[in-house]
Write a protein that holds these residues in place. Structure first.
Motif, PDB file in Angstrom:
ATOM      1  N   THR A 139      13.475  57.496  62.972  1.00  0.00           N
ATOM      2  CA  THR A 139      12.295  56.645  63.151  1.00  0.00           C
ATOM      3  C   THR A 139      12.642  55.182  62.909  1.00  0.00           C
ATOM      4  O   THR A 139      12.255  54.300  63.681  1.00  0.00           O
ATOM      5  CB  THR A 139      11.161  57.088  62.208  1.00  0.00           C
ATOM      6  OG1 THR A 139      10.817  58.445  62.509  1.00  0.00           O
ATOM      7  CG2 THR A 139       9.928  56.213  62.371  1.00  0.00           C
ATOM      8  N   VAL A 159       7.101  60.510  61.991  1.00  0.00           N
ATOM      9  CA  VAL A 159       6.873  60.908  63.375  1.00  0.00           C
ATOM     10  C   VAL A 159       7.304  62.364  63.492  1.00  0.00           C
ATOM     11  O   VAL A 159       8.452  62.687  63.182  1.00  0.00           O
ATOM     12  CB  VAL A 159       7.693  60.032  64.358  1.00  0.00           C
ATOM     13  CG1 VAL A 159       7.541  60.529  65.787  1.00  0.00           C
ATOM     14  CG2 VAL A 159       7.285  58.574  64.252  1.00  0.00           C
ATOM     15  N   GLU A 202      11.064  63.809  64.182  1.00  0.00           N
ATOM     16  CA  GLU A 202      12.091  62.798  63.917  1.00  0.00           C
ATOM     17  C   GLU A 202      12.334  62.706  62.424  1.00  0.00           C
ATOM     18  O   GLU A 202      11.413  62.838  61.633  1.00  0.00           O
ATOM     19  CB  GLU A 202      11.628  61.405  64.379  1.00  0.00           C
ATOM     20  CG  GLU A 202      11.858  61.092  65.808  1.00  0.00           C
ATOM     21  CD  GLU A 202      11.594  59.615  66.138  1.00  0.00           C
ATOM     22  OE1 GLU A 202      11.108  58.862  65.282  1.00  0.00           O
ATOM     23  OE2 GLU A 202      11.869  59.232  67.277  1.00  0.00           O
ATOM     24  N   ARG A 240      14.895  53.891  65.731  1.00  0.00           N
ATOM     25  CA  ARG A 240      14.110  53.681  66.954  1.00  0.00           C
ATOM     26  C   ARG A 240      13.299  52.392  66.855  1.00  0.00           C
ATOM     27  O   ARG A 240      13.272  51.580  67.785  1.00  0.00           O
ATOM     28  CB  ARG A 240      13.184  54.876  67.222  1.00  0.00           C
ATOM     29  CG  ARG A 240      12.358  54.721  68.488  1.00  0.00           C
ATOM     30  CD  ARG A 240      11.477  55.935  68.783  1.00  0.00           C
ATOM     31  NE  ARG A 240      10.752  56.443  67.635  1.00  0.00           N
ATOM     32  CZ  ARG A 240       9.655  55.889  67.126  1.00  0.00           C
ATOM     33  NH1 ARG A 240       9.159  54.782  67.650  1.00  0.00           N
ATOM     34  NH2 ARG A 240       9.042  56.428  66.084  1.00  0.00           N
TER      35      ARG A 240
END
Length: 143
Positions: free
Chosen positions: A62, A54, A57, A65
């Motif tokens: 990532t 991402v 990030e 998350r």
């Protein structure tokens, strides 16, 4: 003082891992066990070049998350269950087997790869069943 049972559940955001997490939460509800959601990850690589997951990030961010989104979705606002969350660098099977050393139960989902693909690539659930240091529950994908 009696120690609380520890249940480790493998989470990767897939539908079957969400079913495994839901099963672990129901088990914890009934037994008072502590739940630890574990997300094992490896950065994807294209020959010679790392692939960014991402933009903006790190792979760790990532993974964290994705883990938090999965656990939060499974809890659906519930505050009576606490879930320990760990995003760890490593092959998912290896990470879960390491976590099984301090667990009373390991819960994983089965993607049901089967056939040649499953034989060549191996299976996280199969590796866990054959190598974990505690009992393993495998949740099969709904068909």
């Amino acid at each position: 003082m009696e120690q609380t049972e520890r249940v480790v559940v493998g989470v990767d955001g897939s539908p079957v891992s969400m079913e495994a997490l839901a099963w672990a939460l129901r088990y914890a509800e009934k037994t008072g066990a502590a739940v630890a959601a574990v997300y094992g990850w490896q950065p994807p690589v294209v020959y010679g070049t790392a692939v960014e997951a991402v933009p903006g990030e790190s792979f760790t961010e990532t993974a964290e998350r994705a883990l938090n989104e999965s656990v939060d979705a499974a809890l659906d606002g519930r505050e009576d269950l606490v879930v320990e969350r760990t995003a760890a660098l490593g092959h998912p099977a290896k990470v879960l087997i390491e976590q099984s050393k301090t667990a009373d139960l390991l819960v994983v989902g089965s993607r049901g790869q089967g056939g040649i693909k499953g034989t060549l690539l191996g299976s996280v659930s199969l590796h866990c069943v054959t190598n974990a240091d505690c009992p393993v529950v495998v949740i099969r994908a709904a068909e």
